[in-house]
Design an enzyme around this catalytic site. Structure first.
Site, PDB file in Angstrom:
ATOM      1  N   ARG A   1       3.495  86.373  48.084  1.00  0.00           N
ATOM      2  CA  ARG A   1       4.346  86.755  49.231  1.00  0.00           C
ATOM      3  C   ARG A   1       5.098  88.072  49.080  1.00  0.00           C
ATOM      4  O   ARG A   1       5.743  88.500  50.035  1.00  0.00           O
ATOM      5  CB  ARG A   1       5.371  85.651  49.553  1.00  0.00           C
TER       6      ARG A   1
ATOM      7  N   ASP B   1      -8.446  86.714  52.754  1.00  0.00           N
ATOM      8  CA  ASP B   1      -8.060  85.299  52.823  1.00  0.00           C
ATOM      9  C   ASP B   1      -6.934  85.043  53.823  1.00  0.00           C
ATOM     10  O   ASP B   1      -5.974  85.797  53.909  1.00  0.00           O
ATOM     11  CB  ASP B   1      -7.632  84.766  51.461  1.00  0.00           C
TER      12      ASP B   1
ATOM     13  N   HIS C   1     -12.702  83.377  53.011  1.00  0.00           N
ATOM     14  CA  HIS C   1     -12.095  82.194  53.637  1.00  0.00           C
ATOM     15  C   HIS C   1     -13.025  81.838  54.791  1.00  0.00           C
ATOM     16  O   HIS C   1     -13.069  82.550  55.789  1.00  0.00           O
ATOM     17  CB  HIS C   1     -10.690  82.582  54.110  1.00  0.00           C
TER      18      HIS C   1
ATOM     19  N   HIS D   1     -11.580  77.821  48.609  1.00  0.00           N
ATOM     20  CA  HIS D   1     -11.146  76.483  49.037  1.00  0.00           C
ATOM     21  C   HIS D   1     -12.117  75.714  49.929  1.00  0.00           C
ATOM     22  O   HIS D   1     -11.828  75.474  51.108  1.00  0.00           O
ATOM     23  CB  HIS D   1      -9.774  76.544  49.703  1.00  0.00           C
TER      24      HIS D   1
ATOM     25  N   ASP E   1      -4.575  77.775  45.838  1.00  0.00           N
ATOM     26  CA  ASP E   1      -4.165  78.224  47.179  1.00  0.00           C
ATOM     27  C   ASP E   1      -2.656  78.012  47.350  1.00  0.00           C
ATOM     28  O   ASP E   1      -2.186  77.598  48.411  1.00  0.00           O
ATOM     29  CB  ASP E   1      -4.960  77.529  48.292  1.00  0.00           C
TER      30      ASP E   1
ATOM     31  N   GLY F   1      -0.056  75.307  54.676  1.00  0.00           N
ATOM     32  CA  GLY F   1       0.021  75.698  53.264  1.00  0.00           C
ATOM     33  C   GLY F   1       0.853  74.750  52.442  1.00  0.00           C
ATOM     34  O   GLY F   1       1.799  74.131  52.948  1.00  0.00           O
TER      35      GLY F   1
HETATM   36 ZN   LIG Z   1      -7.665  80.752  52.770  1.00  0.00          ZN
END
Ligand SMILES: [Zn+2]
Length: 432
Positions: free
Chosen positions: A66, A154, A181, A234, A307, A326
């Site tokens: 982040r 992603d 992704h 993922h 993730d 998330g």
């Molecule tokens: Zn993703």
């Protein structure tokens, strides 16, 4: 900090040197100095590791730190502290920051922040397209020149096959990896969860497994066309696992990852409307979860990746359909895999370390990680108690606490983490 440390009497599990045996591991000046019976030198810190597993430090292919941009959710430093607490010594930091990591300056900024924190080696991922806009390709050459090895948009799937084709052709030229992704935006639009019986019962709009499978199939077709190196982020659906299985049988250059939450939960768990279980891709049916476990056990899936996706409390406390997708994951990943897969006998410890350390280190190009644990190698290690039981409490080292695993009892706990010969975690606590 002592200059030398002796891990005494641990079960050393090191897939890269094919070891699974009780050993002493002596570390001096940042390097593994000796593996095997060793007297405790007078100046060394001796750690009694009876009953503990010692392994190469974990490596995460997929974390969202982040910073820059959303330091209220996580910073490079807090994310790295969470990583160390979870047994990680290296991680890939995704590019969807603000500004986006689509140029060398942002890459270098993230790397410098990680070096200052000194808690985990961070490999910034470069964006595939400028600003993640899905239009022009980003400066691959500039980022490859500063050592970027993995490129990903992603959070979003590349909108066209043509862009993926160009990206994979660049990947060949620069010898890098494209991490995708996989999600068909038209099928996933507005989705809150997996589309199935549970979404109908809960009254939430869903995305079918085909939203992922279509993108996986398209991407594999383009790998066939270009020969570029693709990594699938993922995976969540049984059909995707089967597509990867066939692609590998055909010799395509593809690898895939799965998250601990997709290995643990099913869409029925969303009946509580727990927004921490709202993730993208969504948690799917028990058949999908079982196929992911099988894919990991038979080597179709190469790695477990977290993730790790921190979000602010007020965002996750919103109505389900307004909460961002998330879950955080760095501090629970190892314990979740031990609890769900190792203790029930689905995965051996050796395969677990291979999928959480050795293989991700190779994909990421993190040469000093993933083992072998051998004399002369950098001392990047994790030591964990495979039997320790604990309940996940909202007291994380991450700046956020949106964990899908909150309240769950897990079996397995990280005790020590060592980065470059220095303990970043000692007796379960970060040292800085
Ligand atoms: Zn993703």
């Amino acid at each position: 900090m002592p200059e030398s440390v002796l891990f005494r009497g641990a079960r050393l599990v090191d897939p890269a040197s094919d070891r699974d045996e009780i050993a002493d591991v002596f570390v001096r000046d940042g390097l593994v100095a000796r593996v095997g019976p060793h007297e405790t030198p007078a100046e060394a810190l001796a750690l009694d590791c009876a009953g503990l597993v010692l392994a190469p430090g974990l490596v995460d292919l997929h974390a969202h730190l982040r910073q820059p941009g959303r330091e209220d959710k996580e910073t490079v430093e807090t994310g790295c502290r969470a990583a160390a607490a979870g047994g990680y010594t290296a991680l890939a930091a995704m590019a969807n920051t603000d500004p986006v990591a689509d140029n060398a300056a942002v890459i270098q900024e993230v790397r410098a922040l990680a070096e200052r924190a000194g808690l985990c080696e961070v490999h910034p991922v470069g964006a595939i397209t400028r600003g993640l806009a899905g239009e022009e390709l980003a400066e691959f050459g500039e980022m490859a020149d500063v050592g970027v090895r993995v490129f990903s948009d992603d959070g979003r799937c590349l909108p066209t096959a043509r862009q993926l084709r160009m990206a994979l052709e660049y990947a060949r030229i620069f010898d890098v990896v494209i991490a995708e992704h996989c999600e068909d935006a038209s099928l996933a639009e507005g989705a809150q969860m997996h589309e199935g019986a549970s979404s109908a019962t809960l009254g939430l709009s869903g995305a079918p497994s085909q939203a992922e499978e279509i993108a996986v199939a398209r991407d594999l077709a383009i790998v066939r066309l270009t020969g570029g190196r693709l990594h699938l982020c993922h995976l969540s659906a049984a059909g995707s696992v089967e597509l990867v299985r066939r692609a590998k049988a055909d010799g395509l250059r593809v690898t895939a990852e799965v998250t601990p939450h997709h290995l643990t939960f099913t869409d029925e768990d969303l009946r509580t409307y727990d927004t921490n279980l709202k993730v993208n891709p969504p948690i799917r049916s028990s058949e999908d979860r079982d196929a992911l476990r099988l894919g990991l056990a038979d080597g179709t899936i190469d790695a477990v990746a977290t993730d790790h996706a921190p979000h602010a409390v007020e965002e996750k406390e919103a109505e389900f359909d307004h909460a961002p997708p998330g879950t955080i994951g760095l501090e629970t990943a190892m314990a979740a895999v031990l609890t769900e897969l190792v203790h029930p006998g689905v995965l051996s410890l050796t395969r677990t370390i291979r999928m959480m350390s050795t293989v991700p280190a190779r994909i990421l190009g993190a040469a000093e990680h993933g083992g072998p644990v051998a004399p002369g190698r950098p001392a990047n290690l994790v030591c964990f108690d495979p039997e320790a039981e604990w309940v996940v409490e909202p007291s994380f080292h991450s700046r956020s606490r949106n964990s899908a695993f909150l309240g769950r009892q897990l079996r397995g706990r990280v005790i020590h983490t060592m980065l470059g010969g220095e303990l970043t975690v000692s007796d379960g606590k970060p040292t800085r």
